[in-house]
Design an enzyme around this catalytic site. Sequence first.
Site, PDB file in Angstrom:
ATOM      1  N   ARG A   1      -2.927   3.063  18.718  1.00  0.00           N
ATOM      2  CA  ARG A   1      -3.040   2.032  19.762  1.00  0.00           C
ATOM      3  C   ARG A   1      -2.030   0.899  19.552  1.00  0.00           C
ATOM      4  O   ARG A   1      -1.847   0.066  20.426  1.00  0.00           O
ATOM      5  CB  ARG A   1      -4.476   1.533  19.898  1.00  0.00           C
TER       6      ARG A   1
ATOM      7  N   ASP B   1      -7.025  -8.519  20.717  1.00  0.00           N
ATOM      8  CA  ASP B   1      -8.118  -7.869  19.984  1.00  0.00           C
ATOM      9  C   ASP B   1      -8.462  -8.640  18.716  1.00  0.00           C
ATOM     10  O   ASP B   1      -7.635  -9.395  18.201  1.00  0.00           O
ATOM     11  CB  ASP B   1      -7.692  -6.452  19.547  1.00  0.00           C
TER      12      ASP B   1
ATOM     13  N   GLU C   1     -15.317  17.135  -4.737  1.00  0.00           N
ATOM     14  CA  GLU C   1     -15.299  15.952  -5.608  1.00  0.00           C
ATOM     15  C   GLU C   1     -13.982  15.200  -5.487  1.00  0.00           C
ATOM     16  O   GLU C   1     -13.818  14.127  -6.082  1.00  0.00           O
ATOM     17  CB  GLU C   1     -15.523  16.359  -7.069  1.00  0.00           C
TER      18      GLU C   1
ATOM     19  N   PRO D   1     -12.092   6.912  -1.278  1.00  0.00           N
ATOM     20  CA  PRO D   1     -12.936   5.703  -1.391  1.00  0.00           C
ATOM     21  C   PRO D   1     -12.442   4.756  -2.472  1.00  0.00           C
ATOM     22  O   PRO D   1     -12.869   3.613  -2.542  1.00  0.00           O
ATOM     23  CB  PRO D   1     -14.320   6.272  -1.741  1.00  0.00           C
TER      24      PRO D   1
HETATM   25  N1  SAM Z   1     -15.707  11.876  -6.039  1.00  0.00           N
HETATM   26  C1  SAM Z   1     -15.003  11.002  -5.156  1.00  0.00           C
HETATM   27  C2  SAM Z   1     -15.242   9.541  -5.559  1.00  0.00           C
HETATM   28  O1  SAM Z   1     -16.385   9.220  -5.857  1.00  0.00           O
HETATM   29  O2  SAM Z   1     -14.301   8.761  -5.549  1.00  0.00           O
HETATM   30  C3  SAM Z   1     -15.467  11.152  -3.713  1.00  0.00           C
HETATM   31  C4  SAM Z   1     -15.068  12.446  -3.102  1.00  0.00           C
HETATM   32  S1  SAM Z   1     -15.539  12.541  -1.407  1.00  0.00           S
HETATM   33  C5  SAM Z   1     -17.062  13.374  -1.501  1.00  0.00           C
HETATM   34  C6  SAM Z   1     -14.458  13.748  -0.720  1.00  0.00           C
HETATM   35  C7  SAM Z   1     -13.242  13.195  -0.008  1.00  0.00           C
HETATM   36  O3  SAM Z   1     -13.643  12.399   1.077  1.00  0.00           O
HETATM   37  C8  SAM Z   1     -12.312  12.343  -0.824  1.00  0.00           C
HETATM   38  O4  SAM Z   1     -11.427  13.104  -1.597  1.00  0.00           O
HETATM   39  C9  SAM Z   1     -11.603  11.532   0.246  1.00  0.00           C
HETATM   40  O5  SAM Z   1     -10.483  12.219   0.758  1.00  0.00           O
HETATM   41  C10 SAM Z   1     -12.653  11.401   1.335  1.00  0.00           C
HETATM   42  N2  SAM Z   1     -13.335  10.095   1.389  1.00  0.00           N
HETATM   43  C11 SAM Z   1     -14.615   9.850   1.050  1.00  0.00           C
HETATM   44  N3  SAM Z   1     -14.939   8.579   1.235  1.00  0.00           N
HETATM   45  C12 SAM Z   1     -13.852   7.956   1.737  1.00  0.00           C
HETATM   46  C13 SAM Z   1     -13.564   6.626   2.127  1.00  0.00           C
HETATM   47  N4  SAM Z   1     -14.469   5.661   2.040  1.00  0.00           N
HETATM   48  N5  SAM Z   1     -12.325   6.354   2.604  1.00  0.00           N
HETATM   49  C14 SAM Z   1     -11.396   7.326   2.682  1.00  0.00           C
HETATM   50  N6  SAM Z   1     -11.606   8.606   2.315  1.00  0.00           N
HETATM   51  C15 SAM Z   1     -12.816   8.935   1.843  1.00  0.00           C
END
Ligand code: SAM
Length: 251
Positions: A154, A169, A116, A89
């Site tokens: 795609r 698209d 986490e 994220p």
């Molecule tokens: N503690 C982290 C933070 O707040 O940045 C979030 C960890 S999340 C619970 C677990 C995993 O989900 C991350 O390591 C990532 O690989 C994935 N993930 C969660 N949200 C995402 C997003 N918006 N885009 C891409 N990957 C995501």
Amino acid sequence: MRIDLISLFPEFVAQIAGHGVVGRAGERGLLSIHGWNPRDYAEGNYRRVDDRPFGGGPGMVMLIDPLQAAITAARAADPAPARVIYLSPQGERFDQAKARELATRSRVILLCGRYEGVDERLIQAEVDEELSIGDYVLSGGELAAAVVIDAIARLQEGALNDADSALQDSFGPGSEEGPILLDCPHYTRPVEHPLGPVPEVLLSGNHAEIARWRRMQALGRTWLRRPDLLDEVVLSESDQALLDEFWKSRS
Ligand code: SAM
């Protein structure tokens, strides 16, 4: 193109790779997806892949060694150099331009976090870039990886039955001097329906008029729904005239 997915849930790979356009791209030999489970590289009876965070606090953090070993194995499986992308994220926002860029590569390795997240030292040492699919937090990177894989699949030449559909698209490449637009509305049979008729121009058989109407709708929709896409753009005279016509048709 080859995509390696590092994930604690390898069955996810089969799910992603087995359906729709992604599945077809695989069958046509345009894309192959390979799963690597860090647990297979973990040591000890319990094959631990996570541990408590230093400094305290909730949750668990993914260990360096099983992830690094999985990445090393994935790299070694093919001689082509691979970019390692951590779905996070906190990463750069994934969009259609990024999908187009990735689709030109011969290989990428997608790293899916859980809990986490991943020990920061692994990210520093092994990850080339971080990509986010939006400003929200998922429980794991697998859904994000699926989004990235679908968008890339795609765009592989020959994956879609009609190559033009990717061009028209939303967020399509547009033209060098033109804006990035949302797609126009689409209609299919029946012509008459209690919910309303199909716009007459689409039944006219006049290809120039149809193209003109679709361009007007795409410009108008973009202006209504995503005005930010037009913010920095100077429209050509013909596009501006079509947008004016769209405004008038609504007043
Ligand atoms: N503690 C982290 C933070 O707040 O940045 C979030 C960890 S999340 C619970 C677990 C995993 O989900 C991350 O390591 C990532 O690989 C994935 N993930 C969660 N949200 C995402 C997003 N918006 N885009 C891409 N990957 C995501």
